[in-house]
Scaffold this active site. Sequence first.
Site, PDB file in Angstrom:
ATOM      1  N   PRO A  38       0.663  -1.355   0.063  1.00 25.87           N
ATOM      2  CG  PRO A  38      -0.896  -1.657   1.562  1.00 25.87           C
ATOM      3  CD  PRO A  38       0.601  -2.325   1.227  1.00 25.87           C
ATOM      4  CD  GLU A  39       4.160   2.714  -2.795  1.00 24.88           C
ATOM      5  OE1 GLU A  39       4.343   3.607  -1.848  1.00 24.88           O
ATOM      6  OE2 GLU A  39       4.720   1.743  -2.967  1.00 24.88           O
TER       7      GLU A  39
END
Length: 269
Positions: A2-3
């Site tokens: 996840p960014e």
Amino acid sequence: MPELPEVETSRRGIAPHIVGETLLHAVVRHPQLRWPVSEEIYQLSDETVLSLERRAKYLLLELKHGWIIIHLGMSGRLRILSEDTPPEKHDHVDLVFSNGKTLRYTDPRRFGAWLWETDLTQSRVLRHLGPEPLSEAFNAEWLIQKSVTKKIAIKPWLMDNKLVVGVGNIYASESLFQAGIHPDRPANGLSHLESERLVASIKAVLQRSIEQGGTTLRDFLQSDGKPGYFAQQLNVYGRAGEPCLHCGTPIMSGRHAQRSTYWCPSCQH
């Protein structure tokens, strides 16, 4: 992994369910994640959640006497569930609230983090971070100032959290494409105009991704269990050999610092 947009999407989805609510207690089923779960988290009882913030890819849950710092790691996700929802194999941490809801942390690879800090300025995981990409502190002047001695290729340099936080692999490729800058260009070769264009592109790409729910990755789901939708609008990432959506030239791919990079050889110079 996840960014920043995925983490911000999670924050926005979770906050309405827990901010202002009373945290009754925490349930820690697996104490060893990337680092051991902080002992203070085990002892939480009858605490009101004052806010849920984000710094880089960390979620910061504010209580009266300190902060829970949460990182999703490679495969972690957070969901709001009914407190009677049975845990499954990879459900490692629960925060149980008086409104009947539970914030549940799931992480098959156990590379995330649950830490406690009374003073965020002293946090070992936060204190060396660069500016937020959507803040005024991240601008062309900052980029030029930091690039003067940097001969490294621009793409991996953008992913350095000491320069700017949250510009991960996907968003670095997409931002460079939008700015028309080749990922192999040395960082110290950017002109002021190119730096302005790149900063604007980074802000636009990240903001658009946040608005559309984050990039759809195999391991990422929003807090309500739905996948994000931004991946449908990627211009170059993951499209090696496919025609550029702007000029039709086949998209190229390569690697920088063991990470995949994508670009259009005609649109990016």
